[in-house]
Structure formats: structure tokens, C-alpha cells
Enzyme design. Structure first.
Site, PDB file in Angstrom:
ATOM      1  CG  ASP A 193      60.857  66.380   7.721  1.00  0.00           C
ATOM      2  OD1 ASP A 193      62.037  65.980   7.728  1.00  0.00           O
ATOM      3  OD2 ASP A 193      59.877  65.616   7.656  1.00  0.00           O
ATOM      4  CD  GLU A 196      64.601  48.825  -7.922  1.00  0.00           C
ATOM      5  OE1 GLU A 196      65.459  48.354  -8.701  1.00  0.00           O
ATOM      6  OE2 GLU A 196      63.382  48.706  -8.108  1.00  0.00           O
ATOM      7  CG  HIS A 206      62.984  44.996  -8.359  1.00  0.00           C
ATOM      8  ND1 HIS A 206      62.277  46.125  -8.689  1.00  0.00           N
ATOM      9  CD2 HIS A 206      62.141  43.953  -8.576  1.00  0.00           C
ATOM     10  CE1 HIS A 206      61.058  45.790  -9.073  1.00  0.00           C
ATOM     11  NE2 HIS A 206      60.960  44.481  -9.015  1.00  0.00           N
ATOM     12  CE  LYS A 221      62.726  62.511   8.825  1.00  0.00           C
ATOM     13  NZ  LYS A 221      61.374  63.012   8.977  1.00  0.00           N
ATOM     14  N   GLY A 230      56.520  47.776 -11.550  1.00  0.00           N
ATOM     15  CA  GLY A 230      55.133  48.118 -11.233  1.00  0.00           C
ATOM     16  C   GLY A 230      54.338  46.843 -11.065  1.00  0.00           C
ATOM     17  CB  CYS A 247      60.630  44.676 -12.827  1.00  0.00           C
ATOM     18  SG  CYS A 247      59.502  43.355 -12.384  1.00  0.00           S
TER      19      CYS A 247
END
Ligand code: XMP
Length: 537
Positions: free
Chosen positions: A251, A196, A194, A393, A54, A81
Site C-alpha cells: 500500500d 456475494e 447471499h 488490496k 446484517g 438477506c
């Protein structure tokens, strides 16, 4: 559901990546914005908690805090983090300003902060932004299959200056002696970098190692959701009538397929031709959908004149969006009235929309009035049905394939609800629409022909309100300029301009100049998002 991961979001741009990566590996993960009650999420019995990064400093007043229920849960925890710093602060360690990297001037920091997409890190002095060499100093289950050194991605101003009791350092970088920490007994881990992000070597492996040591099993598959989602929809809707705004995009098409499976003829799909669509789009969407679902109740409304007349003289981008949103509401309301009592409105809302609208930093982070359907839900007295609200998605595409939808429909580039109106800078006239539509058709045709359409997230034409001098034949021309925007992206939150071969750029340039009337100059947009956006308005 049990045995999934619960991610607490402290506002990092990367939080969604954590969920996407773990889900792609078969571990279901849910995101809860910090500050929201934990009770309901814990009642679903997650097997592990991940605390995200954050932009705040844990030492600043008003920074998001650690809900005591997190430690009380006694679940395995991975803090990334900011998440690591929160754990440290709450478990009796200390967090302070990170040492300044002597190689990073303030200017370089700001550039890196921009590259990391962290809006506040540009103001920070000191800290680390960008790649760092990380050494795995202790044999930990978190490092299974990795080592001894990894290039990792850092984006932080603060760092851990004293470990909490019972923790040990399990990895470091040159500037950070406590870049990773662990309490093996409590199964609590902290990473300053990080895992990710794509740039962290072995990052996905670290996330999966954590979930594995927490005892989770990779049993989640999006394709297997078809039956559950269909049954849930049938139960929620019963004999009710449902209106679905069908745009022909991925979608709403997948939502239509699911609903059609669940409730058959009680689904009414309304496709609005607002006059702002691409070349032949209305015809193609209708043909493709009816080809797949011959029984679909598809109502195609030609509302081009309504939209265009309301847009006359309007140049402000947000005003355009507002007018278009309101016109959609009016058209849908009229159609709903014609259909008789309609209880439900279906939308193809995706998980990122759900998370963003409840971000810990609130709607002030909204850059554009996206989500055309925003106005719908406000003005109409329907109950919302959002069958895709838990999915990303790429997961929707997999679900669509499990429903039997053809690739052609599932891999269409996204197209904004306000359509070509936000790609014509200045007033939206019939003439500008014709130019933009023809340019767009050429851009897509040549991209398709190059075989690169799947590599590109979106490619389109933007008609600029700028005229320039040119020479055509023997004469002088004074015509408008047209920009080509082609970007790569995984989720539209960040994007890079597509590095396309010269041969394709040359084909685009020559065909656009020769075939599209009204322009004499073609530009290629080389801006990244951030700081630009994908669309120009
Ligand atoms: P930006 O321009 O914000 O766009 O980088 C991110 C993605 O969203 C699409 N977009 C919209 N989609 N209504 C939509 O349905 C809108 O008003 C809208 N504005 C942008 C854009 O095409 C890109 O995929």
C-alpha cells in the site's frame, strides 16, 4: 461519476465482497454505512442500489431502518438477506422468525454461525445457516444464464412470511417458500441467500444480472485510474510538501509511486527501521525502492534502539502496539521538523479501513489496535492525503502494475506495523528477535522454494512463551516452542489455515529445529479466523 452501484451496509461481514465482485467485473460500486446521510451518495447519481445483509432482526428495537430516500429514489434495488427483509417490511409485507430446520440442532447452528462469521447468528434458534438447495421457480432476468437449481449460502434467523403487494416469488428452498422475490415493474428484487459469497453457485452472475437489468455498463477499470488519481493529487497538493510513512508494503509503495508521479521532489518518504523488521528487510526495501525510483526522496531512519528500549519489560499486546505507535509518531514528528514546513501526511489507507472505521456498529467491533497510523493522524497537525482510500488490496496491486512497479514489490506478504513484536509472545528482547527473525527467514525461503508463496496470504513464525523438554544428541534440552502460522485469505477479514503439503511442513520442521538456536519444538497453527486472528497478538 454516474452509472455505478451504491451499496448500503447494514453490518454484514460480506458487504465488502459485493463491492469487490462487482468492481472486478467492471461495475464501480461504493459502500455507505446504514444510518449515514444518503444525500451526498445519491448526488453522485448511482444507477442501482444494493441493500446488504446484517446481523439484526428488522423486528428488534434499534435495528437499522430503511432510509425513505431509498424507495423515493425509484432506482432499481437488490435487497440481500436483511436488505430483502427491510424492503418487505417497508413495502407492506411481513417478516417473522424463519422455520427451524429440523436437521439443525442448536449446537450445529452455533457452529454454522461461527463458520459464517456472523457474530450474532450463533444466538439464534431456527433459521438456516450454511448451504441450501435453491430452485429458480420463475423465469426472471435476475436468473439469466442460470438454473434450474443452485446451491446457495444462507445465514439468517428471520424470513419473509408475507410478500409485499405487487411482488412475486421467484425462487424457493425446501424450508423457505419465499427465498427470492421480485417486482419486475419496479425493478426491486430480494434474495434471502447471499449471492456475494464464494459458496453460492452462480452468485456473481446474479449480481451482474441485476446490474445489467438496472442498465449499468461494465466500463470501470482500475488501471485507467492512474491519470485521474495523479491529476487529483497534483491539484490537492499544489506546491505543498508531503511526508509519507513508507513501510515497503504494497500500500505505501503504491502510494509513493503515485505521489512521486504527481508531485516529484515535494514528496518525502520516511522509512523507519524500528528494529522489529524481518531479516535484511531495511536494506532490501531501500534497495528495491531506489532501484525503481532513483529520484525518490527516501529518508531511512535507524530507530531500533528507541523502539527496543521503550518495549523493555512489556508483555501486554495492546501496550506493545501503543508504545510502537507512539514511537512512530515521535520519529516522524522529528523528521518532519528537520524537513521544514510539511503540510501533508500521506497514508496508504485502503477502502476496507475506511468502511470498517465507519461501520454501522461503530468502533466497538475493533478487535486489535491495528492501523499503526491511527496515532499519527491524531497527534500531528497535517492534512491527510489518502490516494488509495477507494480501493481494495487486489485493486491496489493492479494499479501498482499500471504504474510499472515490479511483481516482487506488489506481491509481498502483508507485514504488521508492530512487526515481530506481536509475534514474540511475552517480552521483546534482542535474543527473541534474533530467533524469530531467523525462523521467519527459513519459513519464507522454503515457502518460496515450494512455489506456493502466492497461494498463501501470510506465513510466519511465532515465538511462544512456553518451554518444553526435548532431547538433542545425548542431552536433555529445555527450550522454547515455535509456531508456524500460514493462512489463506482474500482480505484478512477471514482466514483459513493453509493446507500445505507434508513435504513443505517437513522441510520447515527440520530446518527450524536444526538451524534456529533456542527452540526444540515446532507447531503448525490450524486455527481459522474467526474465532482466532491471523497474528497471535
Ligand atoms: P489479525 O491478526 O487481526 O490481522 O487477523 C489481520 C491482518 O492485519 C495485520 N495486522 C496488522 N497490521 N498493524 C498493521 O499494520 C497492526 O497492528 C496489525 N495487526 C495485525 C496482520 O498481519 C494481518 O495481515
Amino acid at each position: 461519476m454516474s452509472g455505478h452501484a451504491l451499496i448500503i451496509d447494514y453490518g454484514s461481514q460480506y458487504t465488502q465482497l459485493i463491492a469487490r465482485k462487482t468492481r472486478a467485473a467492471g461495475y464501480y460500486a461504493e459502500i455507505l454505512p446504514a444510518g449515514q446521510p444518503l444525500g451526498p451518495a445519491l448526488a453522485k447519481e448511482p444507477g442501482a442500489l444494493i441493500l446488504s445483509g446484517g446481523p439484526a432482526s428488522v423486528n428488534s428495537p434499534g435495528a437499522p431502518t430503511l432510509d425513505p430516500a431509498i424507495l423515493a429514489s425509484e432506482l432499481p434495488i437488490l435487497g440481500v438477506c436483511y436488505g430483502m427483509q427491510l424492503l418487505t417490511q417497508n413495502l407492506g409485507g411481513r417478516v417473522g422468525r424463519a422455520p427451524t430446520n429440523p436437521e439443525a440442532s442448536d449446537g450445529a447452528n452455533q457452529i454454522r454461525a461461527r463458520q459464517t462469521g456472523d457474530p450474532q447468528s450463533g444466538d439464534l434458534k431456527g433459521g438456516e445457516y450454511g448451504p441450501a438447495e435453491f430452485s429458480l421457480t420463475v423465469d426472471s432476468p435476475l436468473w439469466a444464464g442460470l438454473g434450474p437449481r443452485l446451491e446457495v449460502w444462507m445465514s439468517h434467523g428471520d424470513s419473509v412470511t408475507a410478500l409485499p403487494p405487487d411482488f412475486e416469488v421467484i425462487g424457493q428452498t425446501r424450508d423457505l417458500p419465499r427465498a427470492a422475490m421480485a417486482s419486475a415493474a419496479k425493478k426491486i428484487y430480494g434474495l434471502q441467500f447471499h449471492p456475494e459469497v464464494h459458496h453460492t453457485q452462480g452468485g456473481e452472475r446474479i449480481l451482474l444480472n441485476f446490474l445489467r437489468l438496472a442498465g449499468l455498463e461494465p466500463t470501470w477499470r482500475v488501471g485507467s485510474l492512474v491519470e485521474t488519481l495523479t491529476a487529483d493529487l497534483a491539484r490537492q497538493i499544489g506546491d505543498g510538501q508531503v511526508l509519507l510513512a513508507l513501510s515497503g508494503g504494497v500500500d505505501s509503495t503504491v502510494a509513493a509511486a503515485l505521489l512521486s508521479r504527481a508531485i516529484g521532489k515535494n514528496l518525502h518518504c520516511v522509512f523507519v527501521d524500528n528494529g522489529l523488521l524481518r531479516h535484511q528487510e531495511a536494506q532490501e526495501v531501500k534497495a528495491a525502492l531506489l532501484g525503481e525510483f532513483p529520484d525518490l526522496n527516501l529518508i531511512a531512519v535507524d530507530a531500533a534502539q528507541l523502539f527496543l528500549s521503550r518495549l523493555r519489560g512489556v508483555t501486554d499486546p495492546e501496550k506493545k502496539r501503543e508504545i510502537i505507535g507512539q514511537a512512530f509518531v515521535d520519529v516522524f514528528t522529528a523528521e518532519a521538523k528537520k524537513l521544514g514546513p510539511i503540510e501533508f501526511l500521506a497514508q496508504g489507507t485502503l477502502y476496507p479501513d475506511v468502511i470498517e472505521s465507519s461501520s454501522p456498529y461503530g468502533p466497538s467491533a475493533m478487535i486489535k489496535g491495528h492501523h499503526n497510523v491511527r496515532w499519527l493522524s491524531k497527534d500531528l497537525a497535517f492534512t491527510l492525503v489518502e490516494p488509495l482510500r477507494d480501493l481494495f488490496k487486489d485493486e491496489v496491486r493492479v494499479l501498482g502494475a499500471s504504474l510499472g512497479l515490479p511483481e516482487k514489490l506488489l506481491w509481498r506478504h502483508p507485514f504488521p506495523g508492530p512487526g515481530l513484536a506481536i509475534r514474540i509472545l511475552g517480552e521483546v528482547t534482542e535474543e527473541a528477535l534474533a530467533v524469530t527473525r531467523q525462523a521467519d527467514k527459513i519459513i519464507l525461503e522454503e515457502l518460496e522454494r515450494s512455489g506456493l508463496a502466492r497461494e498463501v496470504w501470510q506465513a510466519f513464525a511465532v515465538l511462544l512463551p512456553v518451554k518444553s523438554v526435548g532431547v538433542m544428541g545425548d542431552g536433555r534440552s529445555y527450550l522454547r516452542a515455535l509456531a508456524i502460522r500460514a493462512v489463506t485469505s482474500v482480505d484478512a477479514m477471514t482466514a483459513d489455515w493453509a493446507r500445505l503439503p507434508d513435504s513443505l511442513l517437513a522441510r520447515w520442521s527440520s530446518r527450524l529445529i536444526n538451524e534456529v538456536p533456542g527452540i526444540n519444538r515446532v507447531l503448525y497453527d490450524i486455527s481459522t479466523k474467526p474465532p482466532s486472528t491471523i497474528e497471535w497478538e
